[in-house]
Design an enzyme around this catalytic site. Structure first.
Site, mmCIF file in Angstrom:
data_model
loop_
_atom_site.group_PDB
_atom_site.id
_atom_site.type_symbol
_atom_site.label_atom_id
_atom_site.label_comp_id
_atom_site.label_asym_id
_atom_site.label_seq_id
_atom_site.Cartn_x
_atom_site.Cartn_y
_atom_site.Cartn_z
ATOM 1 N N TYR A 108 -20.191 -16.551 18.926
ATOM 2 C CA TYR A 108 -18.785 -15.405 19.950
ATOM 3 C C TYR A 108 -18.970 -16.229 21.275
ATOM 4 O O TYR A 108 -20.857 -15.893 21.538
ATOM 5 C CB TYR A 108 -19.719 -13.965 20.298
ATOM 6 C CG TYR A 108 -18.303 -12.895 20.582
ATOM 7 C CD1 TYR A 108 -16.664 -13.566 20.671
ATOM 8 C CD2 TYR A 108 -18.750 -13.138 22.102
ATOM 9 C CE1 TYR A 108 -16.015 -12.941 21.260
ATOM 10 C CE2 TYR A 108 -18.174 -12.413 23.092
ATOM 11 C CZ TYR A 108 -16.416 -12.683 22.938
ATOM 12 O OH TYR A 108 -15.155 -11.716 24.096
ATOM 13 N N TRP A 110 -18.245 -17.414 26.002
ATOM 14 C CA TRP A 110 -17.241 -18.312 27.125
ATOM 15 C C TRP A 110 -17.619 -19.523 27.229
ATOM 16 O O TRP A 110 -16.872 -20.331 27.141
ATOM 17 C CB TRP A 110 -16.951 -17.158 27.694
ATOM 18 C CG TRP A 110 -16.187 -15.783 28.316
ATOM 19 C CD1 TRP A 110 -16.107 -14.890 27.193
ATOM 20 C CD2 TRP A 110 -15.178 -15.913 28.885
ATOM 21 N NE1 TRP A 110 -14.773 -14.334 27.639
ATOM 22 C CE2 TRP A 110 -14.898 -14.546 28.631
ATOM 23 C CE3 TRP A 110 -14.498 -16.605 30.022
ATOM 24 C CZ2 TRP A 110 -13.290 -14.002 29.640
ATOM 25 C CZ3 TRP A 110 -13.244 -16.602 30.195
ATOM 26 C CH2 TRP A 110 -12.648 -14.944 30.462
HETATM 27 N N1 LIG Z 1 -23.743 -3.999 28.460
HETATM 28 C C1 LIG Z 1 -22.934 -4.981 28.515
HETATM 29 N N2 LIG Z 1 -22.854 -5.706 27.401
HETATM 30 C C2 LIG Z 1 -21.437 -6.821 27.921
HETATM 31 C C3 LIG Z 1 -20.626 -6.671 28.369
HETATM 32 C C4 LIG Z 1 -20.231 -5.301 29.232
HETATM 33 O O1 LIG Z 1 -19.168 -4.806 29.590
HETATM 34 N N3 LIG Z 1 -21.641 -4.449 29.105
HETATM 35 N N4 LIG Z 1 -19.379 -7.333 28.270
HETATM 36 C C5 LIG Z 1 -19.157 -8.274 27.392
HETATM 37 C C6 LIG Z 1 -18.267 -8.831 27.223
HETATM 38 S S1 LIG Z 1 -16.544 -8.405 27.842
HETATM 39 C C7 LIG Z 1 -18.315 -10.101 26.996
HETATM 40 S S2 LIG Z 1 -17.364 -11.492 26.942
HETATM 41 C C8 LIG Z 1 -19.367 -11.222 26.654
HETATM 42 C C9 LIG Z 1 -19.610 -12.117 27.267
HETATM 43 O O2 LIG Z 1 -21.058 -12.807 26.134
HETATM 44 P P1 LIG Z 1 -21.279 -14.111 26.117
HETATM 45 O O3 LIG Z 1 -19.393 -15.204 26.912
HETATM 46 O O4 LIG Z 1 -21.950 -14.931 25.205
HETATM 47 O O5 LIG Z 1 -21.906 -14.844 28.298
HETATM 48 P P2 LIG Z 1 -21.667 -16.581 28.880
HETATM 49 O O6 LIG Z 1 -22.706 -16.018 29.597
HETATM 50 O O7 LIG Z 1 -20.541 -16.333 29.456
HETATM 51 O O8 LIG Z 1 -22.363 -16.835 27.247
HETATM 52 C C10 LIG Z 1 -21.701 -18.698 27.408
HETATM 53 C C11 LIG Z 1 -23.273 -19.594 27.314
HETATM 54 O O9 LIG Z 1 -22.505 -20.681 26.457
HETATM 55 C C12 LIG Z 1 -23.405 -21.488 27.539
HETATM 56 N N5 LIG Z 1 -22.467 -23.002 27.687
HETATM 57 C C13 LIG Z 1 -21.818 -23.657 28.232
HETATM 58 N N6 LIG Z 1 -21.188 -24.417 28.673
HETATM 59 C C14 LIG Z 1 -22.122 -24.760 26.495
HETATM 60 C C15 LIG Z 1 -21.230 -26.057 25.836
HETATM 61 O O10 LIG Z 1 -20.337 -26.983 26.792
HETATM 62 N N7 LIG Z 1 -21.789 -25.957 25.416
HETATM 63 C C16 LIG Z 1 -22.782 -25.603 24.572
HETATM 64 N N8 LIG Z 1 -22.768 -25.575 23.808
HETATM 65 N N9 LIG Z 1 -22.926 -24.064 25.573
HETATM 66 C C17 LIG Z 1 -22.536 -24.323 26.664
HETATM 67 C C18 LIG Z 1 -23.920 -20.693 28.214
HETATM 68 O O11 LIG Z 1 -25.120 -21.900 28.703
HETATM 69 C C19 LIG Z 1 -24.096 -19.405 27.792
HETATM 70 O O12 LIG Z 1 -25.515 -19.268 27.848
HETATM 71 O O13 LIG Z 1 -20.387 -10.080 26.542
HETATM 72 C C20 LIG Z 1 -19.932 -8.654 26.447
HETATM 73 N N10 LIG Z 1 -21.511 -7.800 26.640
HETATM 74 N N1 LIG Z 2 -17.155 -11.887 38.412
HETATM 75 C C1 LIG Z 2 -16.513 -12.240 37.142
HETATM 76 N N2 LIG Z 2 -15.384 -11.532 36.254
HETATM 77 C C2 LIG Z 2 -15.206 -11.170 34.804
HETATM 78 C C3 LIG Z 2 -16.966 -11.339 34.035
HETATM 79 C C4 LIG Z 2 -17.356 -11.838 34.170
HETATM 80 O O1 LIG Z 2 -18.463 -12.302 33.918
HETATM 81 N N3 LIG Z 2 -18.070 -12.195 36.074
HETATM 82 N N4 LIG Z 2 -16.106 -11.342 32.972
HETATM 83 C C5 LIG Z 2 -14.744 -11.072 31.696
HETATM 84 C C6 LIG Z 2 -14.383 -10.556 31.185
HETATM 85 S S1 LIG Z 2 -14.927 -11.446 29.835
HETATM 86 C C7 LIG Z 2 -14.100 -9.632 30.972
HETATM 87 S S2 LIG Z 2 -13.989 -9.127 28.929
HETATM 88 C C8 LIG Z 2 -13.507 -9.418 31.617
HETATM 89 C C9 LIG Z 2 -13.352 -7.245 31.403
HETATM 90 O O2 LIG Z 2 -12.882 -6.600 32.807
HETATM 91 P P1 LIG Z 2 -13.241 -4.775 32.593
HETATM 92 O O3 LIG Z 2 -13.267 -4.371 31.498
HETATM 93 O O4 LIG Z 2 -12.476 -4.399 33.977
HETATM 94 O O5 LIG Z 2 -14.701 -5.409 33.906
HETATM 95 P P2 LIG Z 2 -15.992 -4.490 33.587
HETATM 96 O O6 LIG Z 2 -16.282 -4.552 35.415
HETATM 97 O O7 LIG Z 2 -17.586 -3.851 32.834
HETATM 98 O O8 LIG Z 2 -15.414 -2.348 34.170
HETATM 99 C C10 LIG Z 2 -14.459 -2.284 35.386
HETATM 100 C C11 LIG Z 2 -14.468 -1.196 35.888
HETATM 101 O O9 LIG Z 2 -14.449 -0.064 34.652
HETATM 102 C C12 LIG Z 2 -15.345 1.077 35.054
HETATM 103 N N5 LIG Z 2 -15.345 1.917 34.075
HETATM 104 C C13 LIG Z 2 -16.589 1.321 33.508
HETATM 105 N N6 LIG Z 2 -16.316 3.012 32.436
HETATM 106 C C14 LIG Z 2 -15.947 3.433 32.585
HETATM 107 C C15 LIG Z 2 -14.847 4.792 32.266
HETATM 108 O O10 LIG Z 2 -15.453 5.618 30.817
HETATM 109 N N7 LIG Z 2 -14.262 4.773 33.120
HETATM 110 C C16 LIG Z 2 -13.242 4.354 33.769
HETATM 111 N N8 LIG Z 2 -11.723 5.150 34.690
HETATM 112 N N9 LIG Z 2 -13.877 2.924 34.558
HETATM 113 C C17 LIG Z 2 -14.317 3.431 34.045
HETATM 114 C C18 LIG Z 2 -16.994 0.493 36.098
HETATM 115 O O11 LIG Z 2 -16.740 1.281 37.375
HETATM 116 C C19 LIG Z 2 -16.319 -0.971 36.450
HETATM 117 O O12 LIG Z 2 -16.304 -1.058 37.290
HETATM 118 O O13 LIG Z 2 -13.932 -9.414 33.029
HETATM 119 C C20 LIG Z 2 -13.810 -10.574 33.497
HETATM 120 N N10 LIG Z 2 -13.641 -11.365 35.122
HETATM 121 MO MO LIG Z 3 -15.118 -10.469 27.859
#
Ligand SMILES: Nc1nc2c(c(=O)[nH]1)N[C@H]1C(S)=C(S)[C@@H](COP(=O)(O)OP(=O)(O)OC[C@H]3O[C@@H](n4cnc5c(=O)[nH]c(N)nc54)[C@H](O)[C@@H]3O)O[C@H]1N2
Ligand SMILES: Nc1nc2c(c(=O)[nH]1)N[C@H]1C(S)=C(S)[C@@H](COP(=O)(O)OP(=O)(O)OC[C@H]3O[C@@H](n4cnc5c(=O)[nH]c(N)nc54)[C@H](O)[C@@H]3O)O[C@H]1N2
Ligand SMILES: [Mo]
Length: 764
Positions: A108, A110
């Site tokens: 899993y 990005w």
């Molecule tokens: N507490 C908390 N935890 C969360 C979240 C949260 O809201 N709160 N959000 C969650 C969400 S929505 C998501 S999507 C996940 C994201 O979690 P991930 O998608 O696992 O996070 P990334 O840091 O984007 O990891 C991508 C990795 O791929 C590597 N990479 C980049 N390019 C390449 C390549 O070409 N080849 C290889 N082999 N590797 C490469 C990068 O160096 C990096 O280590 O985190 C989740 N975790």
């Molecule tokens: N710059 C940047 N942009 C990203 C990413 C990143 O790593 N960096 N990750 C991308 C990815 S993988 C994803 S999945 C999306 C996720 O997109 P979202 O899920 O929208 O991302 P978050 O920033 O975790 O949450 C948005 C807001 O929800 C509010 N929130 C949290 N808990 C609660 C709650 O219980 N109730 C209410 N009403 N609000 C709450 C928080 O204040 C937070 O700022 O973002 C994407 N965009």
């Molecule tokens: Mo995500």
């Protein structure tokens, strides 16, 4: 000038003496993201993995049990041949001795933009050539929605990127109610790349058009100041109760759309029994909701009336799914929209996560670009993505998932390419323990993040700036010819090249490469995409013209997208793919699963950790949201992320009242802790966060202190977040249901941050 595209935008990398000096924004992008500049100085920094590496304790193992502890060991540099022989040997040993299900390669994550050099596509194709692997299903982004929404609306994926466009909201909307706001920081991102960022411009246009915004969030910043939004500072994790209160007002005052409920929905009566308290003795009145959400009952009543009086768009942030019972706010929000009866009408109805990524509300067609064929995975074992630590800790253990009953495979080898579990998973100290279980862990990475440091074998890969690729994705209308800005750094190789070599060693070279090199595969992918898009009425230039021009723009939609427009017009001709063909306010299917934590209709259940909990030994609610300065853990080692930290540590934001009662001042280093561990962070004090709530962006590289058990020196909030499933239905991650306490620390004697330093490496 050569272009490159990333998940956060398109750039012209500037190079001097083989090093990136600047990332000039793409000429077409009116609102470029600062995240790109994070590449400056990192590609050849000490944090770069420069050669294949093996962990010392693993190399010195006797029998199958590795010596030493993953994450605390030094590494030994290897040459590529030795490293690839070791990897091929391990793959062959494990599949012969245990079978392919003993290889876990969910991978899993990005990874990077680029259609061909997409790490998961490469590794999954390769492993399928040698008999398959245990996979993971759903995402960390919104697993709870991925599983519940198909029961309610018949599909999820088909809707999430085809939502009612901002154009429609601007033209025909009137009120925009954002649960979790419209976080513009997140709209910087688009999976697979983006040509132009539109979210900021569109919300401002909506404001100019007179749309009124309501920001329901513990964080005021979740809506741009310029929108003049009404801020309802809800207690975290209580949106379901608020929505039920709103539904109650509609029902009680006869403001619900009875015709729409009859013609387009099923099961409203069962839900109404729950709302009124006929079913459980508790009417879900605004007073009842207000006590849970800590909002004024009058505010709930007046919001419900306001919504019923004008075209209203309800946006449910994806973050609402990443909390305990994260299925409920989404289902309840859909039911609220159904009661208002505006679903499928212009500018109103229901949406999921406006500005969660740049695509949501962007008026584009779906673009059926080709992807690298994956072949067939002969292993049927799977886990819900966030159950990884459970799988490793309890081989053979049972789990429920979406009505099925399954068991965890006994995994002996973990192979990861393109994601970072030490970023994305919760309760990292528990993950570190679970991670000691497999016999072998193989990782492809370009930098020494916590994943690489916790591997047995690390194979160094190129970044997108070091290879040629096709920068196009079904979520954006710009096609970018990604050109290498610099040569591969040190010993780095492309994931594809590595797998091609491994395929040769495993006797499946022809099956994996089909005789094509990287350039030939890209020409092939282009050709297939061109044929597919032609069928959908899109014209792509010839491959050589595209490469020559550097980029190509496909047209946007001519008319505004309106989600569920056809279903609205004629539910018999255009039924939903639910059992009833209608919106399932009550689902017999879900009810039939007999889960106590996900009933047949949306309902309120208090999480274990929230501000209303009986046990508040840890009295602050921690929200760990997406970082503004990077994508997850990517480029945390770069200058953009560094500039936002406090004395090299991640920032925690607290309300002035919570700071004062703990004698915490802006800029102090604090210790944040709960029953799962502790982290260090720099304090920021702000009125823009609700009292009792503290906020940390994710993404600071996990930096465990070898001398203090369970402490991360750098500030990774996933040390504190719980590893508990949303429910038995989706088993999704629930990071946002987390209580903590904070204490200020004297600065003398604090452990130094070592997150971005390489491990100890013995040269051969
Ligand atoms: N507490 C908390 N935890 C969360 C979240 C949260 O809201 N709160 N959000 C969650 C969400 S929505 C998501 S999507 C996940 C994201 O979690 P991930 O998608 O696992 O996070 P990334 O840091 O984007 O990891 C991508 C990795 O791929 C590597 N990479 C980049 N390019 C390449 C390549 O070409 N080849 C290889 N082999 N590797 C490469 C990068 O160096 C990096 O280590 O985190 C989740 N975790
Ligand atoms: N710059 C940047 N942009 C990203 C990413 C990143 O790593 N960096 N990750 C991308 C990815 S993988 C994803 S999945 C999306 C996720 O997109 P979202 O899920 O929208 O991302 P978050 O920033 O975790 O949450 C948005 C807001 O929800 C509010 N929130 C949290 N808990 C609660 C709650 O219980 N109730 C209410 N009403 N609000 C709450 C928080 O204040 C937070 O700022 O973002 C994407 N965009
Ligand atoms: Mo995500």
């Amino acid at each position: 000038m050569g272009l490159t595209t990333t998940h956060w935008g398109t750039y012209y990398p500037q190079v001097e003496k083989g090093r990136i000096t600047e990332m000039l924004p793409f000429s077409e992008d009116p609102d470029p993201s600062e995240i790109g500049a994070g590449f400056v100085g990192v590609l050849d920094a000490p944090s770069r993995v420069t050669a294949p590496m093996a962990r010392k304790g693993w190399l010195e193992r006797k029998g199958l049990a590795p010596a030493g502890r993953r994450g605390r060991d030094s590494f030994v540099e290897l040459d590529w041949q030795t490293a690839l022989d070791l990897v091929a040997g391990e793959l062959n040993r494990v599949r012969t001795d245990y079978g392919n299900q003993a290889i876990f390669a969910g991978c899993y994550g990005w990874a990077s933009a680029g259609r061909f050099h997409h790490a998961q596509s490469q590794i999954h194709r390769f492993l399928n050539c040698i008999g398959g692997y245990t996979k993971s299903v759903n995402t960390y982004s919104f697993a709870a929605a991925e599983v519940i929404v198909p029961h309610v609306l018949g599909d999820f994926r088909g809707f999430i990127y085809n939502q009612t466009s901002w154009e429609s909201i601007i033209r025909d909307g009137s009120l925009f109610v954002g649960f979790g706001g419209v976080p513009l920081k997140n709209g910087q991102i688009n999976q697979g790349g983006t040509g132009k960022h539109i979210q900021r411009q569109r919300v401002l246009e909506a404001r100019q058009a007179g749309i009124e915004f309501v920001n329901i969030s513990p964080l005021q910043e979740d809506m741009l100041d310029d929108l003049g939004a009404q801020w309802m500072a809800i207690r975290p994790n209580t949106d379901t109760a608020l929505i039920l209160g709103l539904c109650y007002v509609l029902l009680n005052e006869g403001l619900h759309n009875k015709e729409f409920l009859a013609s387009h929905c099923t099961g409203f009566d069962r839900f109404a029994d729950y709302l009124t308290g006929t079913a459980d003795g508790q009417p879900k009145t605004p007073q009842w909701a207000a006590a849970i959400c800590d909002l004024a009952p009058e505010a709930i009543t007046s919001l419900a009336r306001n919504m019923a009086s004008r075209p209203t768009m309800i946006s449910l942030s994806w973050s609402l799914t990443r909390q305990a019972y994260g299925e409920q706010p989404i289902w309840a929000g859909i039911v609220l929209a159904a009661m208002l009866g505006q679903i499928g009408l212009p500018g109103s109805g229901i949406g999921l996560g406006y500005s969660a990524v740049n695509r949501v509300g962007h008026n584009l067609e779906r673009l059926p670009f080709a992807a690298l064929p994956q072949g067939i995975n002969s292993v049927s074992d799977f886990i819900p993505v966030a159950r990884i630590a459970d799988m490793l800790l309890e081989p053979g253990g049972d789990f429920d998932y979406n009505g099925g009953h399954h068991s965890y495979p006994d995994v002996k080898l973990v192979y990861w390419a393109g994601g970072n579990p030490f970023h994305h998973h919760q309760d990292l100290n528990r993950l570190v323990d679970a991670w000691q279980k497999p016999e072998t862990v193989i990782v492809h990475e370009w930098c020494w993040n916590a994943l690489a440091k916790h591997a047995d074998i690390v194979l160094p890969v190129t970044t997108p700036l070091e290879r040629r690729d096709l920068g196009f994705a079904p979520l954006d209308n710009y096609m970018i010819s990604m050109e290498p800005a610099i040569a591969p750094v040190a010993g780095a190789r492309d994931d594809f090249e590595i797998f091609a070599d491994l395929a040769r060693k495993c006797g499946v070279e022809e099956r994996f490469t089909e005789g094509r090199n990287a350039e030939e595969w890209q020409a092939w992918l282009y050709d297939v995409s061109r044929q597919r898009l032609a069928k959908s009425g899109f014209e792509m230039p010839s491959y050589s013209d595209f490469r020559e021009a550097g980029w190509h723009k496909l047209p946007e939609r001519q008319t505004p997208e309106i989600l569920f427009q056809d279903f609205r017009k004629d539910p018999l001709q255009h039924p939903l793919k639910t059992p009833s063909g209608k919106i399932e306010i009550y689902s017999e299917t879900v009810a039939g699963f007999a889960y106590e934590d996900c009933l047949g209709h949306p309902f309120w259940r208090a999480p274990l950790e929230w501000l209303g909990a009986e046990d508040i030994s840890y009295p602050l609610h921690l929200i760990s949201h997406q970082p503004r300065t990077k994508l997850h853990s990517q480029l945390d080692q770069g200058p953009v992320s560094a500039a936002a930290k406090i004395k090299g540590r991640e920032v925690v934001t607290l309300n002035p009242v919570d700071a004062a009662s703990r004698q915490i001042k802006e800029g102090d280093i604090v210790r944040i802790f709960n029953q799962r561990g502790a982290i260090l962070a720099g304090a920021k004090v702000s009125h823009t966060i609700r009292q009792g709530v503290v906020l940390m962006p994710t993404g600071a590289w996990f930096d465990p202190d070898p001398d203090r058990d369970g402490l991360c020196k750098h500030g990774n909030p996933n040390v504190l977040a719980p590893d508990r499933p949303t429910s038995r239905l989706a088993q999704g991650p629930a990071a946002h249901s987390c209580l903590v306490e904070i204490a200020v620390l004297p600065e003398a004697g604090l452990p130094e941050v070592s997150a971005h330093k390489p491990p100890e490496i013995a040269k051969k």
